[in-house]
Design a protein around this motif. Structure first.
Motif, short mmCIF file in Angstrom:
data_model
loop_
_atom_site.label_atom_id
_atom_site.label_comp_id
_atom_site.label_asym_id
_atom_site.label_seq_id
_atom_site.Cartn_x
_atom_site.Cartn_y
_atom_site.Cartn_z
N TRP A 99 0.83 -1.21 0.00
CA TRP A 99 0.00 0.00 0.00
C TRP A 99 0.87 1.26 0.00
O TRP A 99 0.58 2.22 -0.72
CB TRP A 99 -0.91 0.01 1.23
CG TRP A 99 -2.14 -0.82 1.11
CD1 TRP A 99 -2.38 -2.04 1.68
CD2 TRP A 99 -3.33 -0.50 0.36
NE1 TRP A 99 -3.63 -2.49 1.35
CE2 TRP A 99 -4.24 -1.57 0.55
CE3 TRP A 99 -3.71 0.58 -0.43
CZ2 TRP A 99 -5.51 -1.59 -0.03
CZ3 TRP A 99 -4.97 0.56 -1.02
CH2 TRP A 99 -5.85 -0.50 -0.82
N TRP A 138 -8.05 -5.74 0.67
CA TRP A 138 -7.87 -4.76 1.74
C TRP A 138 -7.00 -5.32 2.88
O TRP A 138 -7.24 -5.04 4.04
CB TRP A 138 -9.22 -4.25 2.27
CG TRP A 138 -10.03 -3.58 1.21
CD1 TRP A 138 -10.98 -4.14 0.43
CD2 TRP A 138 -9.91 -2.22 0.77
NE1 TRP A 138 -11.49 -3.23 -0.46
CE2 TRP A 138 -10.85 -2.03 -0.27
CE3 TRP A 138 -9.13 -1.13 1.17
CZ2 TRP A 138 -11.02 -0.81 -0.92
CZ3 TRP A 138 -9.30 0.07 0.53
CH2 TRP A 138 -10.23 0.24 -0.51
N GLN A 140 -7.10 5.75 0.83
CA GLN A 140 -6.63 5.87 2.22
C GLN A 140 -7.81 6.09 3.17
O GLN A 140 -7.82 5.56 4.29
CB GLN A 140 -5.63 7.03 2.33
CG GLN A 140 -4.82 7.04 3.60
CD GLN A 140 -3.84 5.90 3.69
OE1 GLN A 140 -4.20 4.80 4.11
NE2 GLN A 140 -2.60 6.16 3.28
N ARG A 150 -9.45 2.65 3.89
CA ARG A 150 -8.68 1.58 4.53
C ARG A 150 -9.09 1.31 5.99
O ARG A 150 -9.12 0.14 6.41
CB ARG A 150 -7.18 1.88 4.45
CG ARG A 150 -6.63 1.74 3.03
CD ARG A 150 -5.14 1.94 2.99
NE ARG A 150 -4.45 0.82 3.65
CZ ARG A 150 -3.17 0.87 4.03
NH1 ARG A 150 -2.45 1.98 3.83
NH2 ARG A 150 -2.62 -0.18 4.61
N ALA A 191 -11.55 -1.52 6.42
CA ALA A 191 -11.17 -2.87 5.97
C ALA A 191 -11.71 -3.98 6.87
O ALA A 191 -12.21 -5.00 6.35
CB ALA A 191 -9.66 -2.97 5.83
#
Length: 416
Positions: free
Chosen positions: A186, A209, A297, A300, A303
């Protein structure tokens, strides 16, 4: 009971007709009541549905008229992209891009803004030069690129009539290979997303993810020669010929760098196989490419809630076009796609927070996939929505081709 392709939406329409001629279609449109077009049933909501008559366009004539001088093909709206692709390739021609699934029909895909991938590749609908449709007067109409209403009608959601044929731009046939890169983190990807999305003619990132790595990066490379080399590395990831595609899902197009014709490399799935996972729900949002890293971002932290419901996320890029309701209208975009298991309540609950996370980036939803955005939010994301709605209202003043979904999202005016 009639369901969509995945089996996760049941149509409420009391009547479904499958005309085999344009004259039969015109007769259906001339009858009283609301009417909507239905294609290969790849929408995941009530977008194509109606309390009146659904008209399945897949039995209409395929047409297939090739104009090599103009580099166009005219084809019936109900034809599947994979069938058209094979027909073109036999004659030395190609489409510049295709979606993930070759099973989708040309009319429905263009009407909903469906797309493939590639920094320089536009929405599938951007290849349309002409639309022929049956309007609210049950007469045939044509609109051509450059005409006043053209940019409103191409991605038109069936809101003004039933498209029966389209003329598309084509290019000479070409060959491609697909390679999978794994191990891209990432941190590396978000620091240089363009290095990932620009690694080939068409690039898709398949993500679960995970905390460290972004997922499998599928790079589709256009070849001048079958032995053209490709890089071994992509950022901090490496080419992985042994990668198991989509967790071992069957019926994907050939990977491992094996050269082949464009029509068997641009889609992710084979026309003669089962598309995607089945028994699934799909959602997708488009953000302007300059905001793509920040949007990812922002997602995330979700996730841990995304992963239990998710089959896979796919990240793709699409170049800007001029079509008013296209997801890439006026801007290059990244598409953030979710293929969910069939857990409608949990998915809807999670979409509330996904859409909140994406709100600062003016995300646009895919018209044919599950989202919760309504009129005001979509108007903020689509600046030409009101203009498109005005065109649809002018062409269909009685709302024959409207439905509850179009009224809810602001594509048509509400009616009692």
């Amino acid at each position: 009971m009639t369901r969509n392709w995945a089996g996760t939406y049941s149509y409420i329409a009391p009547r479904i007709e499958t005309p085999e001629t344009v004259d039969a279609l015109r007769t259906l449109v001339a009858a009283p009541g609301r009417v909507r077009a239905l294609g290969t049933r790849h929408s995941f909501t009530d977008l194509p549905d109606t309390a009146g008559t659904l008209v399945d366009v897949t039995a209409l004539p395929a047409e297939f008229a090739l104009d090599e001088a103009q580099r166009t093909v005219t084809v019936g709206a109900g034809i599947r992209y994979g069938v058209l692709a094979a027909w073109l390739d036999e004659r030395g021609w190609a489409l510049s891009n295709m979606g993930s699934l070759p099973h989708i029909n040309v009319g429905g895909a263009t009407a909903t803004g469906t797309h493939g991938s590639g920094d320089a590749q536009r929405n599938l609908a951007a290849n349309v030069r002409m639309l022929r449709y049956v309007g609210a007067d049950a007469e045939m109409h044509e609109v051509h690129r450059g005409d006043a209403d053209f940019d409103a009608l191409v991605v038109g959601l069936g809101a003004y009539g039933i498209v029966v044929a389209l003329t598309l731009d084509i290019v000479p046939s070409f060959r491609m290979r697909q390679d999978v890169y794994t191990g891209v983190t990432w941190d590396a990807a978000l620091a240089d997303l363009s290095a990932v999305t620009g690694a080939g003619y068409s690039v898709s990132v398949f993500s679960r993810w995970d905390d460290e790595t972004i997922g499998d990066v599928w790079v589709k490379t256009r070849l001048d020669r079958d032995d053209d080399p490709v890089p071994d590395a992509l950022l901090d990831g490496r080419q992985d010929a042994a990668a198991e595609p989509l967790g071992g899902l069957a019926d994907v197009t050939e990977l491992g760098g094996v050269p082949g014709p464009w029509m068997l490399r641009l889609p992710h799935f084979r026309l003669d196989g089962t598309p995607s996972f089945g028994d699934e729900i799909q959602s997708e949002y488009f953000v302007a490419r300059p905001h793509a890293a920040a949007a990812l971002q922002a997602l995330r932290p979700l996730a841990p809630r995304i992963q239990p419901l998710l089959f896979i996320t796919e990240l793709r890029t699409i170049a800007a076009d001029d079509l008013w309701l296209s997801p890439a209208s006026g801007q290059d975009v990244m598409a953030i796609h979710f293929t969910w298991g069939n857990h409608p309540r949990a998915v809807r609950s999670l979409l509330v927070d996904i859409e909140a996370a994406l709100e600062p980036f003016a995300a646009r939803p895919h018209w044919g996939k599950l989202h919760l955005m309504e009129r005001d939010a979509i108007a903020r994301a689509h600046p030409r929505l009101a203009e498109a709605r005005a065109v649809f209202e002018r062409l269909d003043p009685d709302g024959r081709f409207s439905n509850a979904h179009l009224e809810r999202v602001g594509v048509r005016e509400p009616r009692g």
